[in-house]
Scaffold this active site. Structure first.
Site, short mmCIF file in Angstrom:
data_model
loop_
_atom_site.label_atom_id
_atom_site.label_comp_id
_atom_site.label_asym_id
_atom_site.label_seq_id
_atom_site.Cartn_x
_atom_site.Cartn_y
_atom_site.Cartn_z
N CYS B 85 0.84 -1.20 0.00
CA CYS B 85 0.00 0.00 0.00
C CYS B 85 0.87 1.26 0.00
CB CYS B 85 -0.97 -0.05 1.18
SG CYS B 85 -2.36 1.09 1.03
N HIS B 193 -3.36 -5.77 1.33
CA HIS B 193 -2.69 -5.93 2.63
C HIS B 193 -2.66 -7.38 3.10
CE1 HIS B 193 -2.40 -1.65 3.88
NE2 HIS B 193 -3.45 -1.50 3.09
N GLU B 195 -0.85 -8.59 5.42
CA GLU B 195 -0.66 -8.65 6.89
C GLU B 195 -1.99 -8.55 7.63
OE1 GLU B 195 -0.22 -6.02 5.08
OE2 GLU B 195 -1.03 -4.29 6.15
#
Lengths: 42, 220
Positions: B85, B193, B195
């Protein structure tokens, strides 16, 4: 309406204008998507 | 394996990334923006957020942070670097990746979960995935619309450097690009994302498919 221009105006006080072009190229504009022009006023 | 996570003023996915590194079974290492060395890490994640408030352009200020100098050296030496990002935006501004992330074409922030396809598995961040594999990953960004000039785009496609592609394009990005890699294939930038989907307690750990790849790479 004939033309419209949207842009960013940056005013700076500098000792010398020697590095303005490099500053524009490295940081102030992203040459991949932006064009820039600069002038010394007063 | 030690994995560093950079922290700039305004980063907001650094904690998630550090937590995900733990879940991967690696040792998380904080890399403060003012650190001049990389503390002996084996790979780096540049996390998402709004580094330096996105002033000027996303990533434009962060690329001049002290930590970026050793990071660039690490990247140019072939070290695995993943930008997520805002991290992707930082790596583009640092010229470690080609192109730039423009504002989403619909002019709105997009916060959603999107399906993406793994297009290249010869990067340290996708080597554990199957080519053509589909993942559902969260996106949250205002500038995710990947842009590069036509020659660069053609080159990226020819050299199979599009790593991740959207199945439903959420931001107008060229060629549905969600992630690309550099010429050396060790630097990868992605808008989604991983994570945020690395802990089963949060509903999915599909993101570990991407993140864990780098461990296989490090053990080779």
């Amino acid at each position: 309406v004939q033309t419209v221009h949207v842009g960013r105006l940056i005013e700076m006080e500098l000792e010398s204008a020697d590095e303005v072009d490099a500053m524009c190229h490295r940081l102030l504009a992203n040459p991949t998507i932006e064009e820039y022009e600069w002038e010394v006023v007063g | 394996v030690r994995i560093g996570v950079t922290i700039f003023p305004g980063s907001n996915c650094d904690r998630d990334a550090l937590h995900a590194v733990e879940l991967m079974g690696a040792e998380p290492v904080e890399l403060w923006h003012a650190d001049a060395d990389l503390k002996g890490i084996d790979a780096i994640i540049v996390p998402g957020g709004f580094s330096y408030g996105d002033y000027l352009r996303p990533g434009a200020i962060a690329r001049f942070s002290k930590v970026m100098r050793p990071l660039e050296e690490f990247a140019r030496g072939g070290g695995p670097v993943l930008g997520v990002c805002n991290g992707f935006q930082v790596l583009c501004e640092a010229h470690l990746l080609p192109g730039v992330l423009l504002q989403n074409t619909h002019m709105r922030f997009v916060c959603d979960r999107v399906r993406v396809r793994i297009e290249a598995t010869d990067t340290p961040w996708t080597s554990g995935c199957e080519r053509g594999e589909e993942l559902a990953l969260p996106v949250a960004h205002n500038e995710g619309n990947y842009f590069a000039d036509p020659e660069t785009l053609a080159r990226l496609e020819d050299e199979e450097r599009v790593v991740l592609r959207y199945l439903e394009n959420p931001n107008g990005s060229a060629n549905d690009i969600a992630g690309v890699c550099n010429e050396g294939r060790n630097v990868v930038g992605i808008m989604p994302h991983p994570e945020r989907v690395s802990d089963p307690a949060l509903g999915s750990d599909e993101g570990l498919r991407i993140l864990r790849s780098v461990l296989e790479e490090a053990r080779v």
